[in-house]
Write an enzyme that holds these catalytic residues in place. Sequence first.
Site, mmCIF file in Angstrom:
data_model
loop_
_atom_site.group_PDB
_atom_site.id
_atom_site.type_symbol
_atom_site.label_atom_id
_atom_site.label_comp_id
_atom_site.label_asym_id
_atom_site.label_seq_id
_atom_site.Cartn_x
_atom_site.Cartn_y
_atom_site.Cartn_z
ATOM 1 N N ARG A 48 -17.865 -10.978 -8.946
ATOM 2 C CA ARG A 48 -16.540 -10.951 -9.561
ATOM 3 C C ARG A 48 -15.488 -11.478 -8.601
ATOM 4 O O ARG A 48 -15.645 -11.413 -7.391
ATOM 5 C CB ARG A 48 -16.154 -9.516 -9.908
ATOM 6 C CG ARG A 48 -17.171 -8.812 -10.740
ATOM 7 C CD ARG A 48 -16.714 -7.378 -10.989
ATOM 8 N NE ARG A 48 -17.770 -6.640 -11.681
ATOM 9 C CZ ARG A 48 -17.627 -5.403 -12.144
ATOM 10 N NH1 ARG A 48 -16.469 -4.770 -11.980
ATOM 11 N NH2 ARG A 48 -18.610 -4.810 -12.769
ATOM 12 N N ARG B 277 -10.017 -8.626 1.509
ATOM 13 C CA ARG B 277 -8.580 -8.343 1.471
ATOM 14 C C ARG B 277 -8.212 -7.187 2.405
ATOM 15 O O ARG B 277 -7.124 -7.188 3.004
ATOM 16 C CB ARG B 277 -8.146 -8.056 0.029
ATOM 17 C CG ARG B 277 -8.155 -9.326 -0.836
ATOM 18 C CD ARG B 277 -8.041 -9.027 -2.321
ATOM 19 N NE ARG B 277 -6.874 -8.231 -2.633
ATOM 20 C CZ ARG B 277 -6.648 -7.685 -3.835
ATOM 21 N NH1 ARG B 277 -7.533 -7.874 -4.822
ATOM 22 N NH2 ARG B 277 -5.568 -6.988 -4.044
ATOM 23 N N ASP C 114 -11.154 -10.817 -8.396
ATOM 24 C CA ASP C 114 -10.099 -10.014 -9.019
ATOM 25 C C ASP C 114 -9.016 -10.880 -9.656
ATOM 26 O O ASP C 114 -8.930 -12.082 -9.392
ATOM 27 C CB ASP C 114 -9.447 -9.106 -7.954
ATOM 28 C CG ASP C 114 -10.314 -7.898 -7.642
ATOM 29 O OD1 ASP C 114 -11.117 -7.504 -8.503
ATOM 30 O OD2 ASP C 114 -10.185 -7.346 -6.525
#
Lengths: 248, 248
Positions: free
Chosen positions: B50, B197, B52
């Site tokens: 995935r 992140r 975001d």
Amino acid sequence: MKNIMVEIQYDGTNYSGWQIQPNSRTIQEEIMRALKKLTGKELSINGSGRTDAGVHAYGQVASFILESNIPVDRLPLAFNSNLPNDISIINAMEVPMDFHARYSAIGKRYIYHIYEGRYRNPLLRNYSYHVHYKLDHKKMRDGAKLLLGTHDFRGFMSSGSSVENTVRTIRNLDIIIKDNSLYVYIEGDGFLYNMVRIITGTLVEVGMGKISIEHINRALETKDRTVAGHTAPPQGLFLDKVFYPLTH
Amino acid sequence: MKNIMVEIQYDGTNYSGWQIQPNSRTIQEEIMRALKKLTGKELSINGSGRTDAGVHAYGQVASFILESNIPVDRLPLAFNSNLPNDISIINAMEVPMDFHARYSAIGKRYIYHIYEGRYRNPLLRNYSYHVHYKLDHKKMRDGAKLLLGTHDFRGFMSSGSSVENTVRTIRNLDIIIKDNSLYVYIEGDGFLYNMVRIITGTLVEVGMGKISIEHINRALETKDRTVAGHTAPPQGLFLDKVFYPLTH
């Protein structure tokens, strides 16, 4: 009362260009609106020149008369908190009263970004001209050399301009290649309507082999717009820097 | 019946991320919709992982079973004419039937773009993390070294993940400086939820002097998420490349 010069960056994607006009969203209008919020006054601002819809700026310059006690070094942040986030004031300074963003300018530099990838690049869709063909970079550089110096560029101007003197000087015209991108750096004393985009479109056609570099000389000699290549699209164009004499 | 691997670029600004979900616009859904237009069939596609909302990709990878006679080398253009212009298929190839974009992957590389300018840059607003502070690049590089190699990265994972094995190997972690931009290149065998992140947010706080590099060792040792720095925002993150064994 102070004369203030500001440097402005913007993403032109969502604007109808620099110049204020009815029923359109423009950069100039947004800055005037922010200035009114700061000062309470309807002040006109002068840009160094127009940019078209979709054209971007790293260093547009504008000037205006400020009647306010806001310290000049606080102006960028004060402006930015009143501007949409696709416009940013990156510098502000007090200049002599006779400074005018347009009339005092002695040159400009533009960057035109051509993307040569085989398939479209979504991250560059609003910031480059996607050319599917493999371009001959050497031919493009040879063509660029013919445009250097002082010429009558009437053949590289779109109609709709009332300018009379169409003689301009191109001081630098470099093509920088990086990965699949070509950056056309073009610096001169001034530019006619769509001149950078027509020069770029012409160099692209030379690089494609669609026209020969002799077309460039012929467009300069005949001053006939139909001889040069097409007008490259707006989203690849960036106003990089406006030059002023050191005394300003 | 063929197994097809595609490489995908996207601008994640206007999407709720990669993974299909109700009442949201996602990349996976757009690609499945395009595939249905091409084949008439409702086919599921597997992504390498995935991304975001707001995160971008230069080289996301997906695979799917194709029952169609479209030549594989025509797939990118066929897809792209059915996809919104912020998504692009840049490569398609037939792969062995046991290839799976997620389970066959042996590594990934991300790039995180930090913009260190004094004022916001409107052209980077959706593609970088604007840090107003002047960062200490040497400290950030020293901190990055502590993260290299094999560690339990549970302290660098957001909650909401059901992963059990939180040991990962970071093979490369480079910080490239160019003008006012810092590009954090990070490559490893796999990444936990928000790991890139959180690593970036931690290095930014080290660069600001808000936390010392000892916090990095402590976050690794204690596996406590509250020890490391904040989670850097999504728009600076780019999935650059997914790696597969040569046999695939």
